[in-house]
Design a protein around this motif. Structure first.
Motif, PDB file in Angstrom:
ATOM      1  N   LYS A 135       0.785  -1.227   0.000  1.00  0.00           N
ATOM      2  CA  LYS A 135       0.000   0.000   0.000  1.00  0.00           C
ATOM      3  C   LYS A 135       0.825   1.288   0.000  1.00  0.00           C
ATOM      4  O   LYS A 135       0.263   2.370  -0.178  1.00  0.00           O
ATOM      5  CB  LYS A 135      -0.912   0.011   1.237  1.00  0.00           C
ATOM      6  CG  LYS A 135      -2.033  -1.016   1.206  1.00  0.00           C
ATOM      7  CD  LYS A 135      -3.147  -0.563   0.277  1.00  0.00           C
ATOM      8  CE  LYS A 135      -4.396  -1.393   0.477  1.00  0.00           C
ATOM      9  NZ  LYS A 135      -5.534  -0.871  -0.317  1.00  0.00           N
ATOM     10  N   ARG A 136       2.120   1.192   0.209  1.00  0.00           N
ATOM     11  CA  ARG A 136       2.905   2.423   0.328  1.00  0.00           C
ATOM     12  C   ARG A 136       3.903   2.628  -0.806  1.00  0.00           C
ATOM     13  O   ARG A 136       4.387   3.746  -0.998  1.00  0.00           O
ATOM     14  CB  ARG A 136       3.669   2.428   1.664  1.00  0.00           C
ATOM     15  CG  ARG A 136       2.817   2.580   2.909  1.00  0.00           C
ATOM     16  CD  ARG A 136       2.067   3.902   2.926  1.00  0.00           C
ATOM     17  NE  ARG A 136       2.942   5.051   2.962  1.00  0.00           N
ATOM     18  CZ  ARG A 136       3.398   5.634   4.069  1.00  0.00           C
ATOM     19  NH1 ARG A 136       3.049   5.153   5.246  1.00  0.00           N
ATOM     20  NH2 ARG A 136       4.182   6.687   4.016  1.00  0.00           N
ATOM     21  N   ILE A 137       4.237   1.593  -1.532  1.00  0.00           N
ATOM     22  CA  ILE A 137       5.268   1.696  -2.571  1.00  0.00           C
ATOM     23  C   ILE A 137       4.626   1.537  -3.936  1.00  0.00           C
ATOM     24  O   ILE A 137       4.011   0.521  -4.240  1.00  0.00           O
ATOM     25  CB  ILE A 137       6.366   0.635  -2.373  1.00  0.00           C
ATOM     26  CG1 ILE A 137       7.020   0.814  -0.999  1.00  0.00           C
ATOM     27  CG2 ILE A 137       7.413   0.732  -3.474  1.00  0.00           C
ATOM     28  CD1 ILE A 137       8.026  -0.257  -0.658  1.00  0.00           C
ATOM     29  N   ALA A 138       4.770   2.558  -4.784  1.00  0.00           N
ATOM     30  CA  ALA A 138       4.198   2.529  -6.119  1.00  0.00           C
ATOM     31  C   ALA A 138       5.055   1.680  -7.049  1.00  0.00           C
ATOM     32  O   ALA A 138       6.268   1.548  -6.864  1.00  0.00           O
ATOM     33  CB  ALA A 138       4.081   3.949  -6.670  1.00  0.00           C
ATOM     34  N   GLY A 139       4.405   1.120  -8.063  1.00  0.00           N
ATOM     35  CA  GLY A 139       5.136   0.446  -9.133  1.00  0.00           C
ATOM     36  C   GLY A 139       5.568   1.462 -10.173  1.00  0.00           C
ATOM     37  O   GLY A 139       4.836   2.409 -10.475  1.00  0.00           O
ATOM     38  N   LEU A 140       6.758   1.276 -10.741  1.00  0.00           N
ATOM     39  CA  LEU A 140       7.342   2.276 -11.637  1.00  0.00           C
ATOM     40  C   LEU A 140       7.900   1.590 -12.874  1.00  0.00           C
ATOM     41  O   LEU A 140       8.742   0.687 -12.764  1.00  0.00           O
ATOM     42  CB  LEU A 140       8.441   3.039 -10.886  1.00  0.00           C
ATOM     43  CG  LEU A 140       9.202   4.133 -11.615  1.00  0.00           C
ATOM     44  CD1 LEU A 140       8.253   5.211 -12.128  1.00  0.00           C
ATOM     45  CD2 LEU A 140      10.232   4.768 -10.664  1.00  0.00           C
ATOM     46  N   MET A 141       7.441   1.996 -14.031  1.00  0.00           N
ATOM     47  CA  MET A 141       7.913   1.442 -15.301  1.00  0.00           C
ATOM     48  C   MET A 141       8.115   2.569 -16.297  1.00  0.00           C
ATOM     49  O   MET A 141       7.544   3.655 -16.141  1.00  0.00           O
ATOM     50  CB  MET A 141       6.899   0.430 -15.853  1.00  0.00           C
ATOM     51  CG  MET A 141       6.884  -0.897 -15.123  1.00  0.00           C
ATOM     52  SD  MET A 141       5.344  -1.823 -15.358  1.00  0.00           S
ATOM     53  CE  MET A 141       4.382  -1.163 -14.002  1.00  0.00           C
ATOM     54  N   GLY A 142       8.921   2.320 -17.324  1.00  0.00           N
ATOM     55  CA  GLY A 142       9.126   3.336 -18.346  1.00  0.00           C
ATOM     56  C   GLY A 142      10.528   3.313 -18.894  1.00  0.00           C
ATOM     57  O   GLY A 142      11.204   2.275 -18.908  1.00  0.00           O
ATOM     58  N   SER A 143      11.000   4.476 -19.363  1.00  0.00           N
ATOM     59  CA  SER A 143      12.360   4.612 -19.873  1.00  0.00           C
ATOM     60  C   SER A 143      13.318   4.842 -18.716  1.00  0.00           C
ATOM     61  O   SER A 143      12.932   5.360 -17.661  1.00  0.00           O
ATOM     62  CB  SER A 143      12.445   5.763 -20.874  1.00  0.00           C
ATOM     63  OG  SER A 143      12.152   7.004 -20.246  1.00  0.00           O
ATOM     64  N   ASP A 144      14.568   4.495 -18.916  1.00  0.00           N
ATOM     65  CA  ASP A 144      15.542   4.527 -17.820  1.00  0.00           C
ATOM     66  C   ASP A 144      15.661   5.923 -17.202  1.00  0.00           C
ATOM     67  O   ASP A 144      15.668   6.076 -15.979  1.00  0.00           O
ATOM     68  CB  ASP A 144      16.912   4.064 -18.318  1.00  0.00           C
ATOM     69  CG  ASP A 144      16.942   2.575 -18.639  1.00  0.00           C
ATOM     70  OD1 ASP A 144      16.022   1.854 -18.199  1.00  0.00           O
ATOM     71  OD2 ASP A 144      17.871   2.139 -19.339  1.00  0.00           O
ATOM     72  N   ALA A 145      15.747   6.958 -18.044  1.00  0.00           N
ATOM     73  CA  ALA A 145      15.948   8.317 -17.523  1.00  0.00           C
ATOM     74  C   ALA A 145      14.752   8.779 -16.703  1.00  0.00           C
ATOM     75  O   ALA A 145      14.909   9.376 -15.626  1.00  0.00           O
ATOM     76  CB  ALA A 145      16.217   9.286 -18.669  1.00  0.00           C
ATOM     77  N   ALA A 146      13.555   8.511 -17.201  1.00  0.00           N
ATOM     78  CA  ALA A 146      12.368   8.958 -16.482  1.00  0.00           C
ATOM     79  C   ALA A 146      12.154   8.142 -15.211  1.00  0.00           C
ATOM     80  O   ALA A 146      11.709   8.676 -14.181  1.00  0.00           O
ATOM     81  CB  ALA A 146      11.141   8.863 -17.387  1.00  0.00           C
ATOM     82  N   ILE A 147      12.447   6.854 -15.270  1.00  0.00           N
ATOM     83  CA  ILE A 147      12.342   6.028 -14.072  1.00  0.00           C
ATOM     84  C   ILE A 147      13.236   6.569 -12.968  1.00  0.00           C
ATOM     85  O   ILE A 147      12.815   6.712 -11.808  1.00  0.00           O
ATOM     86  CB  ILE A 147      12.698   4.563 -14.392  1.00  0.00           C
ATOM     87  CG1 ILE A 147      11.554   3.881 -15.127  1.00  0.00           C
ATOM     88  CG2 ILE A 147      13.028   3.783 -13.115  1.00  0.00           C
ATOM     89  CD1 ILE A 147      11.862   2.475 -15.580  1.00  0.00           C
ATOM     90  N   GLU A 148      14.472   6.886 -13.298  1.00  0.00           N
ATOM     91  CA  GLU A 148      15.404   7.384 -12.287  1.00  0.00           C
ATOM     92  C   GLU A 148      14.971   8.758 -11.782  1.00  0.00           C
ATOM     93  O   GLU A 148      15.086   9.064 -10.590  1.00  0.00           O
ATOM     94  CB  GLU A 148      16.815   7.444 -12.854  1.00  0.00           C
ATOM     95  CG  GLU A 148      17.872   7.938 -11.869  1.00  0.00           C
ATOM     96  CD  GLU A 148      17.897   7.165 -10.551  1.00  0.00           C
ATOM     97  OE1 GLU A 148      18.304   7.762  -9.532  1.00  0.00           O
ATOM     98  OE2 GLU A 148      17.501   5.973 -10.535  1.00  0.00           O
ATOM     99  N   LEU A 149      14.453   9.605 -12.668  1.00  0.00           N
ATOM    100  CA  LEU A 149      13.957  10.923 -12.262  1.00  0.00           C
ATOM    101  C   LEU A 149      12.861  10.772 -11.223  1.00  0.00           C
ATOM    102  O   LEU A 149      12.894  11.421 -10.159  1.00  0.00           O
ATOM    103  CB  LEU A 149      13.430  11.667 -13.491  1.00  0.00           C
ATOM    104  CG  LEU A 149      12.724  13.000 -13.220  1.00  0.00           C
ATOM    105  CD1 LEU A 149      13.725  14.056 -12.801  1.00  0.00           C
ATOM    106  CD2 LEU A 149      11.942  13.452 -14.463  1.00  0.00           C
ATOM    107  N   VAL A 150      11.871   9.911 -11.488  1.00  0.00           N
ATOM    108  CA  VAL A 150      10.736   9.750 -10.582  1.00  0.00           C
ATOM    109  C   VAL A 150      11.153   9.020  -9.314  1.00  0.00           C
ATOM    110  O   VAL A 150      10.730   9.389  -8.206  1.00  0.00           O
ATOM    111  CB  VAL A 150       9.592   9.013 -11.301  1.00  0.00           C
ATOM    112  CG1 VAL A 150       8.480   8.653 -10.325  1.00  0.00           C
ATOM    113  CG2 VAL A 150       9.045   9.860 -12.433  1.00  0.00           C
ATOM    114  N   ARG A 151      11.978   7.999  -9.444  1.00  0.00           N
ATOM    115  CA  ARG A 151      12.406   7.243  -8.258  1.00  0.00           C
ATOM    116  C   ARG A 151      13.150   8.151  -7.288  1.00  0.00           C
ATOM    117  O   ARG A 151      12.881   8.152  -6.082  1.00  0.00           O
ATOM    118  CB  ARG A 151      13.307   6.081  -8.660  1.00  0.00           C
ATOM    119  CG  ARG A 151      13.668   5.146  -7.504  1.00  0.00           C
ATOM    120  CD  ARG A 151      14.966   4.417  -7.754  1.00  0.00           C
ATOM    121  NE  ARG A 151      16.085   5.336  -7.911  1.00  0.00           N
ATOM    122  CZ  ARG A 151      16.680   5.978  -6.910  1.00  0.00           C
ATOM    123  NH1 ARG A 151      16.254   5.806  -5.669  1.00  0.00           N
ATOM    124  NH2 ARG A 151      17.680   6.792  -7.135  1.00  0.00           N
ATOM    125  N   ALA A 152      14.095   8.945  -7.806  1.00  0.00           N
ATOM    126  CA  ALA A 152      14.878   9.836  -6.941  1.00  0.00           C
ATOM    127  C   ALA A 152      13.989  10.895  -6.306  1.00  0.00           C
ATOM    128  O   ALA A 152      14.135  11.228  -5.120  1.00  0.00           O
ATOM    129  CB  ALA A 152      16.001  10.485  -7.751  1.00  0.00           C
TER     130      ALA A 152
END
Length: 511
Positions: A396-413
């Motif tokens: 319930k607290r951690i979102a799933g993240l998919m996409g291109s490498d640059a955008a994934i790292e941008l959102v994750r950070a």
């Protein structure tokens, strides 16, 4: 929608004439679990002649993160009440982690509902980390005290109004950097609270036309450019996904676009925020089980987050061009509803075979993503309560993240910075192979109706609508977008506003 008045003070905390004062409390496992007042509470501890922590311990305080203990001061300091919030073990650095402070502050302010004025005397470092720590305290205070107005017809004797004024103790109340953090926190919290309000509204009060009207009114008031496509315009424009999902309801679908253009910036980076706005999801012809279906009013949490984030963008004025796309529909079973077996043509021309009308979110998002790419953008950041598979895999607290490498790292950070974690997930080729259709370009779900890798299927499908050269991230917030349990930290029951703060941080990082 109101939020507490927020101000900075540098008066000695022990002398602040407020209804209650919040301090931090650490446990010391190396010292038998003895309690230690956190930085910021020195003058208050001194006023108790060294007996503050022993008194709190008698009241059951342990210093555990988020634990709230109240102590009447009986005139020892100016405030009549001390609220000690647990911050966990004594930190090795100068202050606890920002997220720990954000959660602790939220818990404390919520526990003080009914108090008019509350002061926060919590630890702030004197180094480059100070702005981030102050931001966490401010956000926790403003979000933890949120309460949805609701629809009760009679006054509730047990209901206590949220705190109306918050004072935050800092070394220098006139410091420009600190004052800027107050301004930003007020804007961000107002945005999150607006998204929570939209998500918490009952589905009969917020259907696609009225949701669009509310977003348009707020966007225009914020100074954003606004475009709205109604059902006829969506049909004429080739938005086959939004039309198919929304045609089964008498409250017909909408696509809302909000646009912010930075002044005086030459060739700014361009970001498109895209949100799923299913105002209620019955599952359509592939109808859901009745148990818990009422919670499907929150299936528009992604669009609520995007719309509210755009309001914050308009106020914060980053040097990035940002557009928001809110795909709104109500997924209902009726004689005009779309069916399993249908083939629909999406906005980018791809033809999709339908297997399950309850996998509707990816259809409205596919159209919105394709439109964003056609309009021109460098990044697509999309949020949606897309799959139950996200909750199964990540909770319930951690979102799933998919996409291109640059955008994934941008959102994750960005998510790590603001306390909205997201975990990168793969998009295996075999998942795409399982979505091959005999008669169309792609099937909407696995052609064998296999739910294995269900979250991944959603991301793989959406990738078909992202134009070449566009960095993109899909954030599945099926769990984090709605908090169904008891209030915790700065999360109250209902809509959370995730991932507004992540998107705003990502935009800041790009700027």
């Amino acid at each position: 929608m109101s939020q507490p008045l927020l101000s900075l003070v540098d008066t000695d905390p022990a002398e602040l004439a407020v209804d209650a004062i919040v301090i931090g409390l650490h446990s010391q496992p190396d010292d038998g679990g003895a309690l230690l007042p956190a930085a910021g509470a020195e003058s208050i501890a001194a006023a108790f002649d060294g007996k503050l922590t022993s008194t709190l311990a008698l009241l059951g305080a342990s210093g555990a993160p988020g634990e709230v203990t109240k102590l009447a001061t009986l005139g020892t300091i100016a405030a009549p009440l001390i609220v000690a919030v647990g911050l966990g073990d004594e930190p090795s650095g100068s202050a606890p982690q920002p997220e720990k402070l954000r959660r602790g502050t939220g818990a404390a302010v919520r526990a003080l509902a009914g108090s008019a004025t509350v002061a926060l005397a919590l630890p702030l470092p004197d180094d480059e980390d100070a702005p981030g720590v102050l931001r966490a305290i401010l956000e926790g205070a403003l979000l933890g005290g949120y309460k949805f107005a609701g629809y009760k017809t009679k006054p509730q004797p047990t209901r206590r109004e949220p705190v109306s004024a918050l004072q935050v103790h800092v070394p220098d109340a006139a410091d420009e950097a600190a004052r800027a953090e107050v301004t930003r926190a007020e804007v961000v919290a107002r945005s999150v609270r607006q998204a929570r309000d939209w998500v918490n509204m009952p589905p009969n009060e917020l259907r696609p036309p009225s949701f669009a009207e509310a977003v348009v009114a707020a966007g225009e008031q914020a100074g954003l450019a606004v475009e709205v496509l109604d059902f006829d315009e969506l049909k004429a424009g080739g938005y086959g996904g939004i039309v198919a999902v929304g045609q089964g309801s008498e409250a017909l679908p909408r696509l809302v676009k909000l646009t912010y253009t930075p002044a005086g910036v030459t060739d700014p980076k361009r970001v498109a925020l895209v949100g799923k706005g299913i105002t209620f999801d019955t599952g359509g012809i592939s109808i859901k089980p009745a148990a818990g279906m009422w919670e499907m009013k929150s299936d528009m949490a992604g669009a609520a987050a995007v719309g509210a984030a755009m309001l914050a963008v308009a106020a914060l004025k980053p040097g990035v061009a940002v557009s928001g796309y809110l795909a709104m529909a109500e997924n209902m079973p009726s004689g005009s509803a779309y069916r399993p077996g249908d083939v629909i043509t999406m906005f980018n021309g791809k033809r999709v075979e339908i297997y399950n009308t309850d996998a509707e979110g990816r259809l409205v998002l596919g159209d919105a993503i394709a439109r964003a790419c056609q309009d021109g953008t460098d990044y697509v950041l999309e949020a949606s309560t897309l799959t139950g598979g996200q909750v199964v895999a990540l909770g319930k607290r951690i979102a799933g993240l998919m996409g291109s490498d640059a955008a994934i790292e941008l959102v994750r950070a960005a998510g790590d910075k603001v306390g909205e974690p997201a975990w990168p997930m793969p998009m295996p080729e075999e998942v795409r192979k399982g979505m091959e259709s005999d008669i169309a370009d792609i099937s909407q779900t696995n052609s064998n109706l296999d739910r294995a890798g269900h979250m991944l299927q959603g991301g793989v499908f959406l990738s078909e609508f992202v134009a070449d050269g566009v960095e993109w991230a899909h954030v599945d917030i099926a769990g984090p977008g709605y908090h169904s349990g008891e209030a915790s930290g700065y999360l109250t029951k209902g809509g959370t506003g995730v991932p507004i703060r992540t998107f705003l941080q990502a935009i800041d990082d790009l700027a």
